[in-house]
Scaffold this active site. Structure first.
Site, short mmCIF file in Angstrom:
data_model
loop_
_atom_site.label_atom_id
_atom_site.label_comp_id
_atom_site.label_asym_id
_atom_site.label_seq_id
_atom_site.Cartn_x
_atom_site.Cartn_y
_atom_site.Cartn_z
N HIS A 64 -20.50 -30.72 -13.75
CA HIS A 64 -19.28 -31.45 -13.37
C HIS A 64 -18.20 -30.56 -12.78
O HIS A 64 -17.10 -31.04 -12.49
CB HIS A 64 -18.72 -32.21 -14.57
C1 UD1 Z 1 -11.67 -32.54 -16.70
C2 UD1 Z 1 -11.08 -31.13 -16.78
C3 UD1 Z 1 -12.20 -30.12 -16.87
C4 UD1 Z 1 -13.14 -30.44 -18.02
C5 UD1 Z 1 -13.62 -31.87 -17.91
C6 UD1 Z 1 -14.41 -32.21 -19.15
C7 UD1 Z 1 -8.96 -30.84 -15.54
C8 UD1 Z 1 -8.33 -30.25 -14.35
N1 UD1 Z 1 -10.30 -30.81 -15.58
O1 UD1 Z 1 -12.41 -32.62 -15.53
O2 UD1 Z 1 -11.65 -28.84 -17.10
O3 UD1 Z 1 -14.22 -29.56 -17.97
O4 UD1 Z 1 -12.49 -32.77 -17.83
O5 UD1 Z 1 -15.22 -33.31 -19.00
O6 UD1 Z 1 -8.27 -31.32 -16.40
N2 UD1 Z 1 -13.53 -40.35 -14.35
C9 UD1 Z 1 -14.09 -41.55 -14.75
N3 UD1 Z 1 -13.89 -41.95 -16.04
C10 UD1 Z 1 -13.18 -41.23 -16.95
C11 UD1 Z 1 -12.62 -40.02 -16.52
C12 UD1 Z 1 -12.80 -39.60 -15.22
O7 UD1 Z 1 -14.73 -42.24 -13.98
O8 UD1 Z 1 -13.06 -41.64 -18.11
C13 UD1 Z 1 -13.76 -39.90 -12.96
C14 UD1 Z 1 -12.65 -40.29 -11.99
O9 UD1 Z 1 -13.23 -40.59 -10.77
C15 UD1 Z 1 -11.88 -38.99 -11.85
C16 UD1 Z 1 -12.94 -37.93 -12.03
O10 UD1 Z 1 -13.86 -38.48 -12.95
O11 UD1 Z 1 -11.22 -38.88 -10.63
C17 UD1 Z 1 -12.40 -36.62 -12.57
O12 UD1 Z 1 -11.66 -36.80 -13.77
P1 UD1 Z 1 -10.53 -35.75 -14.19
O13 UD1 Z 1 -10.00 -36.08 -15.52
O14 UD1 Z 1 -9.54 -35.57 -13.08
O15 UD1 Z 1 -11.29 -34.37 -14.25
P2 UD1 Z 1 -12.72 -34.01 -14.84
O16 UD1 Z 1 -13.61 -33.71 -13.70
O17 UD1 Z 1 -13.13 -35.03 -15.83
N1 UDP Z 2 -20.81 -33.85 -24.24
C1 UDP Z 2 -21.20 -35.09 -24.74
N2 UDP Z 2 -21.92 -35.94 -23.94
C2 UDP Z 2 -22.29 -35.61 -22.67
C3 UDP Z 2 -21.90 -34.33 -22.18
C4 UDP Z 2 -21.15 -33.49 -22.99
O1 UDP Z 2 -20.93 -35.42 -25.89
O2 UDP Z 2 -22.96 -36.40 -21.99
C5 UDP Z 2 -19.98 -32.98 -25.10
C6 UDP Z 2 -20.54 -31.58 -25.25
O3 UDP Z 2 -21.35 -31.52 -26.33
C7 UDP Z 2 -19.31 -30.76 -25.43
C8 UDP Z 2 -18.23 -31.49 -24.68
O4 UDP Z 2 -18.72 -32.80 -24.47
O5 UDP Z 2 -18.96 -30.72 -26.76
C9 UDP Z 2 -17.97 -30.71 -23.42
O6 UDP Z 2 -17.55 -31.49 -22.45
P1 UDP Z 2 -17.63 -31.08 -20.92
O7 UDP Z 2 -18.87 -30.32 -20.61
O8 UDP Z 2 -17.37 -32.32 -20.18
O9 UDP Z 2 -16.33 -30.16 -20.74
P2 UDP Z 2 -16.07 -28.58 -20.67
O10 UDP Z 2 -16.49 -27.96 -21.94
O11 UDP Z 2 -16.81 -28.06 -19.47
O12 UDP Z 2 -14.60 -28.51 -20.44
#
Ligand code: UD1
Ligand code: UDP
Length: 360
Positions: free
Chosen positions: A203
């Site tokens: 991601h």
């Molecule tokens: C965010 C964090 C990242 C973290 C990740 C964990 C920032 C800058 N990034 O990234 O560090 O590793 O969360 O998962 O804060 N979306 C959905 N449903 C949701 C949430 C998001 O569809 O519930 C989609 C939307 O299209 C959105 C995109 O995901 O634009 C990105 O979501 P966003 O919260 O901006 O950043 P992440 O990529 O989730």
């Molecule tokens: N995780 C989860 N379901 C998923 C993918 C990740 O429960 O399908 C959990 C994972 O075990 C970890 C946390 O979500 O504890 C990490 O999230 P993510 O990789 O989105 O974020 P990051 O650590 O890169 O910020």
């Protein structure tokens, strides 16, 4: 004094659960604010349910948007929330936009901030997380670190050692608390996987935002799936680009929706290897002793390489590294990084309660 926790994303929930629980045991007055940065049931509710987090006192419902829009909306909403709740301390987690906005909103109201997972550095300022974590550490009064390297980074940046604590890793607290519930055999049946399989999560913007990067990732995974069936719980961020890149059609690739914590960790626990660009997953595989190949050029979590199962790989290195891992077969889990023992939440709660006593 009241403690106000701010969480907004999947990794925040996993890290906050043991801290909230430990402060609860200590009889602390707590408020839990959900920013709504993650809002899908599969990205949010399921974690509250499975991890025993209390229902948030407020959900700010900020949702998705550009970094500027999301951070700006968060600042305004959090500022109002802080005015009403009047906490003595704001606790923030990790490095997401919700973390930065909460630390900044609190600092501007002269409310002290505690940062859980302080001092991680990838030294890559093109990562939004690196920007967030550096700024949050500058603003924080209490800095809770998961590794000795993190303590070193904070010291070099001038943080007062008296406010810096090596406490272990709350994400690993959550893992150890739920370990008995991780059932690889059941998960394998549910997702129709062969006995030997790998788990993939991608991601990071660098891997999934740009269609060309997504195509490169899809090509590499398609090739990897010739060596090992791959189950890929897709983060919504990469859904469009990875589908467009044809990943769903690749033989041996099982694309599924994001998983709940228990289901995900069940699959990871039973995996022959994990391929990821996640921060948290590098740590979880380290503790479970599952080989982890990280499709990134840097990691802010080097202990997972020195004390764990993690290895950074390029696209060209991935398939050879995977084959080598599979040939080597399972290895005994390493001892793991110091203090990743399931007691980080308790250590944090101890520091926080002592701090509150001195600041009431
Ligand atoms: C965010 C964090 C990242 C973290 C990740 C964990 C920032 C800058 N990034 O990234 O560090 O590793 O969360 O998962 O804060 N979306 C959905 N449903 C949701 C949430 C998001 O569809 O519930 C989609 C939307 O299209 C959105 C995109 O995901 O634009 C990105 O979501 P966003 O919260 O901006 O950043 P992440 O990529 O989730
Ligand atoms: N995780 C989860 N379901 C998923 C993918 C990740 O429960 O399908 C959990 C994972 O075990 C970890 C946390 O979500 O504890 C990490 O999230 P993510 O990789 O989105 O974020 P990051 O650590 O890169 O910020």
């Amino acid at each position: 004094g009241r403690v106000l926790h701010v969480v907004g994303t999947r990794p925040n929930f996993v890290k906050a659960a043991p801290v909230v629980a430990a402060l609860g045991m200590a009889g602390c007055d707590q408020v839990l604010v959900h920013t709504g940065q993650h809002y899908d049931t599969r990205m949010s509710d399921v974690f509250f349910r499975q991890l025993g987090l209390p229902r948030p006192d407020t959900d700010l419902g900020v949702g998705s948007g550009s970094h500027a829009r999301q951070t700006a909306d968060l600042l305004v909403a959090l500022d109002a929330e802080l005015a009403v709740r009047a906490p003595a301390l704001v606790v923030v987690y990790g490095d997401v936009n919700s973390t930065l906005a909460a630390a900044l909103a609190a600092a501007k109201r002269d409310i002290p901030v505690a940062h859980v997972e302080a001092g991680l550095r990838s030294f890559d300022m093109t990562m939004p997380e690196e920007v967030n974590r550096r700024l949050v550490d500058q603003l924080a009064e209490l800095l809770f670190a998961t590794s000795p390297e993190a303590i070193g980074h904070l010291a070099r940046e001038g943080a007062d050692p008296a406010r810096t604590y090596l406490v272990g890793n709350p994400m690993i607290d959550t893992l150890l608390t739920h370990l008995d519930l991780f059932d690889p055999a059941a998960a394998r049946t549910t997702y129709e996987l062969p006995e030997r399989y790998g788990v993939v999560t991608l991601h990071r913007p660098a891997n999934v935002d740009d269609p060309q990067a997504a195509r490169a990732a899809a090509r590499t995974l398609t090739e990897a799936a010739r060596a090992l069936d791959l189950v890929v719980p897709l983060h919504p961020r990469g859904r469009e680009t990875l589908h467009a890149a044809g990943l769903a059609a690749a033989p041996g690739v099982h694309l599924i929706e994001p998983l709940g914590y228990i289901e995900f960790m069940s699959l990871v626990r039973g995996a022959a290897a994990v391929i990821t660009d996640s921060g948290g997953v590098q740590e979880e595989t380290t503790v479970l002793g599952v080989p982890c190949l990280t499709l990134r050029t840097t990691t802010e979590r080097p202990v997972t390489v020195t004390h764990g199962t993690n290895r950074l790989v390029t696209h060209t290195e991935l398939v050879p590294a995977l084959c080598k891992t599979l040939d080597a077969g399972p290895s005994a889990p390493a001892e793991g990084p110091p203090l990743w023992d399931g007691r980080a939440g308790v250590r944090i709660a101890r520091v926080v309660t002592r701090w509150l006593e001195h600041h009431d």
